[in-house]
Design a protein around this motif. Structure first.
Motif, PDB file in Angstrom:
ATOM      1  N   HIS A   1      10.619  -2.189  12.010  1.00  0.00           N
ATOM      2  CA  HIS A   1       9.929  -3.354  11.454  1.00  0.00           C
ATOM      3  C   HIS A   1       9.572  -3.162   9.981  1.00  0.00           C
ATOM      4  O   HIS A   1       9.541  -2.033   9.480  1.00  0.00           O
ATOM      5  N   PRO A   2       9.248  -4.241   9.270  1.00  0.00           N
ATOM      6  CA  PRO A   2       8.767  -4.143   7.894  1.00  0.00           C
ATOM      7  C   PRO A   2       7.307  -3.688   7.865  1.00  0.00           C
ATOM      8  O   PRO A   2       6.628  -3.732   8.893  1.00  0.00           O
ATOM      9  N   PRO A   3       6.802  -3.274   6.709  1.00  0.00           N
ATOM     10  CA  PRO A   3       5.404  -2.845   6.601  1.00  0.00           C
ATOM     11  C   PRO A   3       4.434  -3.895   7.138  1.00  0.00           C
ATOM     12  O   PRO A   3       4.546  -5.081   6.851  1.00  0.00           O
TER      13      PRO A   3
ATOM     14  N   CYS B   1      15.960  -5.015  -6.839  1.00  0.00           N
ATOM     15  CA  CYS B   1      16.517  -5.216  -8.180  1.00  0.00           C
ATOM     16  C   CYS B   1      16.547  -6.682  -8.597  1.00  0.00           C
ATOM     17  O   CYS B   1      17.204  -7.043  -9.572  1.00  0.00           O
ATOM     18  N   THR B   2      15.841  -7.533  -7.868  1.00  0.00           N
ATOM     19  CA  THR B   2      15.731  -8.936  -8.257  1.00  0.00           C
ATOM     20  C   THR B   2      14.262  -9.272  -8.468  1.00  0.00           C
ATOM     21  O   THR B   2      13.376  -8.700  -7.824  1.00  0.00           O
ATOM     22  N   ALA B   3      14.021 -10.216  -9.363  1.00  0.00           N
ATOM     23  CA  ALA B   3      12.639 -10.569  -9.718  1.00  0.00           C
ATOM     24  C   ALA B   3      11.859 -11.108  -8.527  1.00  0.00           C
ATOM     25  O   ALA B   3      10.683 -10.787  -8.346  1.00  0.00           O
ATOM     26  N   PHE B   4      12.524 -11.908  -7.702  1.00  0.00           N
ATOM     27  CA  PHE B   4      11.824 -12.520  -6.573  1.00  0.00           C
ATOM     28  C   PHE B   4      11.329 -11.467  -5.582  1.00  0.00           C
ATOM     29  O   PHE B   4      10.174 -11.497  -5.148  1.00  0.00           O
TER      30      PHE B   4
ATOM     31  N   PHE C   1       6.906  -7.758  -3.289  1.00  0.00           N
ATOM     32  CA  PHE C   1       6.316  -6.436  -3.090  1.00  0.00           C
ATOM     33  C   PHE C   1       4.998  -6.305  -3.857  1.00  0.00           C
ATOM     34  O   PHE C   1       4.001  -5.804  -3.315  1.00  0.00           O
ATOM     35  N   LEU C   2       5.003  -6.728  -5.101  1.00  0.00           N
ATOM     36  CA  LEU C   2       3.784  -6.630  -5.908  1.00  0.00           C
ATOM     37  C   LEU C   2       2.660  -7.474  -5.331  1.00  0.00           C
ATOM     38  O   LEU C   2       1.485  -7.072  -5.361  1.00  0.00           O
TER      39      LEU C   2
ATOM     40  N   MET D   1       3.151   2.141   1.709  1.00  0.00           N
ATOM     41  CA  MET D   1       4.470   1.707   2.160  1.00  0.00           C
ATOM     42  C   MET D   1       5.066   0.668   1.215  1.00  0.00           C
ATOM     43  O   MET D   1       6.263   0.706   0.904  1.00  0.00           O
ATOM     44  N   TYR D   2       4.253  -0.263   0.764  1.00  0.00           N
ATOM     45  CA  TYR D   2       4.725  -1.262  -0.200  1.00  0.00           C
ATOM     46  C   TYR D   2       5.161  -0.592  -1.507  1.00  0.00           C
ATOM     47  O   TYR D   2       6.202  -0.928  -2.087  1.00  0.00           O
TER      48      TYR D   2
END
Length: 254
Positions: free
Chosen positions: A27-29, A123-126, A131-132, A179-180
């Protein structure tokens, strides 16, 4: 409840059902194994294994700084504890980064690698913005807000939304931030060419922001098979589980 202890004493919660070829979901974080509950029906054909990563869901908080290689090693320990010699490994979203690292470090343990909305680097802005935003939300202690967003984006049913929301809120705040941050910095693109096992990439046809990552895989792993699910955005395991389960059954049942 079933737990497996990894080498540093952390206990991972897991659920397994069915028999046949082992199919492990990552799963994702924050989300925990609950995001794959619609895949439980695959246990009629496969040995389905779902777990909560350290610091997530019902698993123990991490007792050291989280890294992607550490999370990959946890999977190795979990599969050994379950006496699984080789499995189909399926990672969703940032869970796919952990699946990739596991496949690169322990290729003999991976029968087939499946990535749902996967990427080998940010590697993409979106995606960087997402993540941020996750890091910022966790740092200000707004995990309940994050849980609500994840729940509403993944499920339409109010009851299922509430269940996801409650489960996400079990996450350890420090581990979630970690994790993020590590997921944002992770990159294995330069190592992709070493993948030899079958690789299946599944994307939503409307998940436009993730489509550039398919090109990275196509360039570095020519043998990869790519499937786009019509009318789907990113939340494939929940909102397009019928299509996903059909694909996994077709590719994994031997």
């Amino acid at each position: 409840m079933p737990y497996a202890t990894v080498e540093d004493g952390v206990c991972l919660y897991y659920e397994e059902m069915g028999s046949g070829t082992p199919l492990l979901f990552i799963h994702p974080p924050g989300m925990g194994h609950i995001v794959f509950r619609h895949q439980q029906s695959l246990s009629s054909h496969l040995r389905v294994i779902m777990y909560d990563m350290r610091g997530n869901g019902k698993s123990s908080p991490s007792n050291r700084s989280i890294t992607i290689p550490l999370l990959a090693h946890d999977i190795h320990c979990l599969l050994n504890a379950l006496h699984v010699k080789q499995a189909v490994v399926c990672g969703y979203s940032n869970g796919g980064s952990i699946a990739l690292e596991f496949a690169l470090r322990y290729p003999h343990k991976v029968k087939t690698l499946v990535l749902i909305g996967g990427f080998s680097e940010v590697c993409t802005a979106f995606l960087r913005y997402e993540f941020l935003l996750g890091i910022y939300t966790a740092k200000i202690g707004a995990v309940s807000l994050l849980a609500n967003v994840l729940a509403k984006s993944h499920e339409k049913n109010k009851k299922e939304q509430q269940e996801i929301k409650q489960y996400v809120q079990l996450v350890n705040k420090k581990d979630l931030i970690n994790m993020y941050e590590k997921g944002l910095a992770y990159s294995c693109t330069e190592r992709l060419a070493s993948l030899r096992m079958p690789l299946l990439l599944i994307y939503g046809a409307r998940d436009y922001h993730m489509h550039p990552y398919e090109k990275l895989f196509r360039k570095n792993v020519p043998h990869a098979k790519i499937i786009y699910i019509e009318n789907a955005h990113h939340q494939i395991p929940t909102k397009h589980h019928c299509e996903l389960n059909g694909i996994l059954k077709a590719y994994c049942v031997t």
